[in-house]
Structure formats: structure tokens, C-alpha cells
Scaffold this active site. Structure first.
Site, mmCIF file in Angstrom:
data_model
loop_
_atom_site.group_PDB
_atom_site.id
_atom_site.type_symbol
_atom_site.label_atom_id
_atom_site.label_comp_id
_atom_site.label_asym_id
_atom_site.label_seq_id
_atom_site.Cartn_x
_atom_site.Cartn_y
_atom_site.Cartn_z
ATOM 1 N N ILE A 14 0.833 -1.208 0.000
ATOM 2 C CA ILE A 14 0.000 0.000 0.000
ATOM 3 C C ILE A 14 0.867 1.257 0.000
ATOM 4 C CG2 ILE A 14 -0.336 0.205 2.532
ATOM 5 C CD1 ILE A 14 -2.897 0.878 -0.293
ATOM 6 N N SER A 36 12.305 1.129 6.778
ATOM 7 C CA SER A 36 12.025 -0.175 6.189
ATOM 8 C C SER A 36 12.909 -1.211 6.858
ATOM 9 C CB SER A 36 12.297 -0.152 4.679
ATOM 10 O OG SER A 36 12.228 -1.459 4.159
ATOM 11 N N ARG A 38 13.444 -4.089 5.870
ATOM 12 C CA ARG A 38 14.242 -4.770 4.841
ATOM 13 C C ARG A 38 15.237 -3.823 4.178
ATOM 14 N NH1 ARG A 38 9.813 -5.974 0.933
ATOM 15 N NH2 ARG A 38 9.098 -4.074 1.951
ATOM 16 N N LYS A 91 -5.423 1.328 7.806
ATOM 17 C CA LYS A 91 -6.479 0.485 8.363
ATOM 18 C C LYS A 91 -5.999 -0.954 8.381
ATOM 19 C CE LYS A 91 -8.087 -2.114 5.799
ATOM 20 N NZ LYS A 91 -7.756 -3.230 4.833
ATOM 21 N N ASP A 169 -9.583 -8.350 6.707
ATOM 22 C CA ASP A 169 -8.713 -7.277 6.201
ATOM 23 C C ASP A 169 -9.429 -6.511 5.085
ATOM 24 O OD1 ASP A 169 -5.814 -6.045 5.992
ATOM 25 O OD2 ASP A 169 -6.496 -6.493 3.968
HETATM 26 P P1 NAP Z 1 2.581 -5.625 2.979
HETATM 27 O O1 NAP Z 1 2.755 -5.519 1.494
HETATM 28 O O2 NAP Z 1 2.829 -6.932 3.630
HETATM 29 O O3 NAP Z 1 3.491 -4.495 3.617
HETATM 30 C C1 NAP Z 1 3.628 -4.282 4.984
HETATM 31 C C2 NAP Z 1 5.053 -3.799 5.245
HETATM 32 O O4 NAP Z 1 5.204 -3.524 6.618
HETATM 33 C C3 NAP Z 1 6.116 -4.840 4.922
HETATM 34 O O5 NAP Z 1 6.475 -4.812 3.571
HETATM 35 C C4 NAP Z 1 7.244 -4.400 5.818
HETATM 36 O O6 NAP Z 1 7.917 -3.336 5.179
HETATM 37 C C5 NAP Z 1 6.529 -3.843 7.015
HETATM 38 N N1 NAP Z 1 6.468 -4.848 8.078
HETATM 39 C C6 NAP Z 1 6.128 -6.141 7.981
HETATM 40 N N2 NAP Z 1 6.196 -6.755 9.173
HETATM 41 C C7 NAP Z 1 6.586 -5.813 10.041
HETATM 42 C C8 NAP Z 1 6.864 -5.830 11.407
HETATM 43 N N3 NAP Z 1 6.735 -6.954 12.130
HETATM 44 N N4 NAP Z 1 7.260 -4.700 11.989
HETATM 45 C C9 NAP Z 1 7.406 -3.576 11.271
HETATM 46 N N5 NAP Z 1 7.154 -3.502 9.932
HETATM 47 C C10 NAP Z 1 6.754 -4.613 9.338
HETATM 48 O O7 NAP Z 1 1.119 -5.188 3.397
HETATM 49 P P2 NAP Z 1 0.199 -4.071 2.724
HETATM 50 O O8 NAP Z 1 -0.707 -4.713 1.726
HETATM 51 O O9 NAP Z 1 0.994 -2.907 2.300
HETATM 52 O O10 NAP Z 1 -0.729 -3.747 3.963
HETATM 53 C C11 NAP Z 1 -0.265 -2.969 5.064
HETATM 54 C C12 NAP Z 1 -1.473 -2.396 5.745
HETATM 55 O O11 NAP Z 1 -2.144 -1.526 4.820
HETATM 56 C C13 NAP Z 1 -2.509 -3.457 6.160
HETATM 57 O O12 NAP Z 1 -3.056 -3.140 7.411
HETATM 58 C C14 NAP Z 1 -3.578 -3.383 5.078
HETATM 59 O O13 NAP Z 1 -4.859 -3.708 5.558
HETATM 60 C C15 NAP Z 1 -3.516 -1.909 4.689
HETATM 61 N N6 NAP Z 1 -3.972 -1.680 3.315
HETATM 62 C C16 NAP Z 1 -3.532 -2.445 2.287
HETATM 63 C C17 NAP Z 1 -4.051 -2.238 1.008
HETATM 64 C C18 NAP Z 1 -3.577 -3.024 -0.185
HETATM 65 O O14 NAP Z 1 -4.146 -2.859 -1.281
HETATM 66 N N7 NAP Z 1 -2.558 -3.852 -0.077
HETATM 67 C C19 NAP Z 1 -5.024 -1.272 0.788
HETATM 68 C C20 NAP Z 1 -5.405 -0.466 1.860
HETATM 69 C C21 NAP Z 1 -4.877 -0.692 3.117
HETATM 70 P P3 NAP Z 1 9.471 -3.057 5.404
HETATM 71 O O15 NAP Z 1 10.197 -4.330 5.255
HETATM 72 O O16 NAP Z 1 9.760 -2.061 4.352
HETATM 73 O O17 NAP Z 1 9.590 -2.500 6.802
#
Ligand code: NAP
Length: 311
Positions: A14, A36, A38, A91, A169
């Protein structure tokens, strides 16, 4: 106009899809740093492995957007508030209701802005539906939110762990629309939560709601096993006989079968404009209602088990 120096924590999907491009286009914000784990880099902006390193190296940072999975947000938000930053939360804002209450109190005590973003609420069709339903009695509500988890969440292991919300989610997006537009509060009367035998979060959920006025005909079906066309629809019928249908995740509204509002979504543009307003006014915006409904579904829900899920 004061420009807010903002940092992003968590460079996942996101952040790449929305936060980075939207901040780049909004003159009220300047992306000053990112964190980040990573070590993902954003051109022209310093990257840090931890928020603590970011706060130390970039003390002029005003605010952070926390875009990690929900399980870790409370601790990260507490740390940001303690460092004097305003906080925007993706969210769902936290993994539990108590954590969100705590952040609300802590932000108020420290005089910082806390903003819970519910992106689906930022749609013209949703805003219009809310106006149409003001003062009405809803006698039927059906949420159908069915999508293919392999298409939208490939490899996201956190989503299947406890506190990862599973099918809630996306489902919480529908709940964030409904809590916004319903003329009276919804309560979860019953829920069936279906867990793959190898996962700690549900792949499907069937909810029955009631309000103080209506005990039957209110429900939601969330399912992550839908291949082919995807469905993000909310149908509502009022006691006065009006039929509303929100489709495309809140992007389109039909009233009595006739198209009323359809607008290309610019949810995140509107979210950042709202954040700029809140920062200007020094005001928090915390909406716990969608999170509470999910928590309630887990409290009253029956747990069913289905076949294992493999990504
Ligand atoms: P994602 O691709 O898995 O990204 C989350 C990022 O958070 C990871 O790439 C990592 O980034 C970091 N992270 C992971 N585990 C962590 C930890 N234990 N501690 C700290 N940082 C950590 O997930 P996403 O889809 O972006 O979703 C993230 C949030 O946004 C969720 O709550 C989701 O509901 C919301 N959201 C997502 C979307 C969508 O379309 N995907 C839409 C609206 C809202 P780094 O390695 O760079 O730190």
C-alpha cells in the site's frame, strides 16, 4: 501553507501503490524519511531500519504514516507519539480495540494528531449514500465482499496469523462504509468464522446484524475464495422503500436501479487532504466503529474449520 515533513514506516504494497505517489503530488507534505526493516530505498529520501534511528537522524520530522501490518502498529505508534510526531494509521488501525483507546488517550495527552484512515469512506458514492440514509430506517442490508486472496494478498503471511484479520482485512473496508452511512448503530448478532485448518485467521465470515429497530434481514458475507469476477457490494433497502446499491467497493451508487454517483476513486488523495486539515486544526480523527464490529464478530462468532490454505 506550512509543509508537513512526513515519514513512512513500512514499505509494502500500500505504501508503493498509494502513499508514495500521493505524498509526492500533495504540496502540503514533504516525504522526509522512510523506515524499512528490509532496507527498501526510496530515491532521494533517507531510509532507516528502525523508527528510532529515523527520529534521531531526522528530528525535524513532523508526522509519520504507519503502513505496517496491524499487529505491530500500537507499539510503533506509541513510539512515534513519544517522539513528538503526529500519527496517521493505515487500516485497521490496531490489532485490538484497547490498543486504539490507548493511542487516542496518549495522542490527546501529548497534544499530537492521531488519524485513523478508512480509505473506503473516501468515496463520493459513500458520502452521498450517507446523506440519503439520514433519518431513514434500514430494513434490509446485505454486504457481499468476495475476492480472491491469491490475487490481492500473495505471500502476505502476516494476514493469516492471529491478529492479521484474515478475510476481515478487506471485510473491514465494507464495515467502514456501513458504519459511516447507517443511520443507526449496527450490532453483530451472530457470526460464523471459517478458518483453514492450518491458519489462525478466517478465510470466510458470515455475519448477522441487528439494530435497535431491525432484528432481521441485515447481514454480511465475506469470502476470500472467489475466483473470476470480484464482488464488493452493499445493498440497502429502507422502510420507506428506497433501494440503494453501492458497488465497486463504494465507487458507484445506484438508487432504485438508476446510477446516481460514479467517480474514479481518489481515496488516498482525499485522505492526505484530510490529514493536512487535521494537522492545521490540531485535531485528531479516530473512528473505532469498524474495528469494534470485527472484534464483536470474533467475540460472538462460532469457529468453523475448513480445508488447509496454501498460497
Ligand atoms: P505488505 O505488502 O505486507 O506491507 C507491509 C510492510 O510492513 C512490509 O512490507 C514491511 O515493510 C513492514 N512490516 C512487515 N512486518 C513488520 C513488522 N513486524 N514490523 C514492522 N514492519 C513490518 O502489506 P500491505 O498490503 O501494504 O498492507 C499494510 C497495511 O495496509 C494493512 O493493514 C492493510 O490492511 C492496509 N492496506 C492495504 C491495502 C492493499 O491494497 N494492499 C489497501 C489499503 C490498506 P518493510 O520491510 O519495508 O519495513
Amino acid at each position: 501553507m506550512a509543509i508537513t515533513k512526513i515519514g513512512i514506516i513500512g514499505l509494502g504494497k500500500i505504501t508503493e501503490d498509494q502513499h508514495l505517489p500521493v505524498i509526492a503530488r500533495n504540496p502540503a507534505f514533504e516525504l522526509a524519511a522512510v523506515t524499512s526493516q528490509r532496507g527498501v530505498k526510496v530515491e532521494g529520501v533517507p531510509t532507516f531500519r528502525t523508527p528510532a534511528q529515523m527520529y534521531e537522524a531526522v528530528p525535524e520530522l513532523d508526522a509519520v504514516a504507519i503502513c505496517t501490518p496491524p499487529q505491530v502498529r500500537h507499539a510503533i505508534a506509541r513510539e512515534a507519539l513519544a517522539a513528538g510526531k503526529h500519527v496517521m494509521l493505515e487500516k485497521p488501525p490496531t490489532a485490538t480495540v484497547s490498543e486504539l483507546d490507548d493511542l487516542t488517550r496518549d495522542a490527546a495527552a501529548r497534544g499530537r494528531v492521531l488519524f485513523t484512515t478508512w480509505h473506503s469512506q473516501y468515496n463520493a458514492a459513500v458520502i452521498h449514500a450517507r446523506r440519503l440514509l439520514e433519518g431513514e430506517t434500514v430494513k434490509r442490508l446485505m454486504i457481499t465482499w468476495k475476492e480472491d486472496v491469491r490475487r490481492w494478498h500473495p505471500g502476505q503471511k502476516w494476514i493469516w496469523t492471529a491478529g492479521g484479520f484474515g478475510v476481515f482485512d478487506p471485510g473491514i473496508n465494507a464495515l467502514s462504509i456501513v458504519t459511516e452511512i447507517m443511520p443507526e448503530p449496527l450490532f453483530v448478532a451472530a457470526a460464523d468464522l471459517t478458518f483453514p485448518s492450518n491458519c489462525d485467521a478466517p478465510i470466510a465470515a458470515s455475519l448477522r446484524f441487528r439494530t435497535a429497530k431491525t432484528a432481521e434481514g441485515l447481514g454480511a458475507e465475506f469470502d476470500w475464495r472467489q475466483t473470476g469476477p470480484q464482488t464488493w457490494e452493499i445493498e440497502i433497502e429502507t422502510a420507506a422503500g428506497a433501494q440503494l446499491k453501492l458497488a465497486n467497493g463504494g465507487g458507484r451508487l445506484e438508487v432504485n436501479g438508476v446510477l446516481d454517483v460514479e467517480r474514479t476513486p481518489h481515496e488516498y488523495e482525499d485522505i492526505y487532504d484530510r490529514f493536512a486539515e487535521l494537522l492545521r486544526d490540531g485535531r485528531s480523527l479516530v473512528d473505532a466503529a469498524p474495528l469494534r464490529l470485527v472484534a464483536d464478530a470474533f467475540m460472538v462468532g462460532r469457529h468453523l474449520t475448513t480445508e488447509p490454505f496454501h498460497d
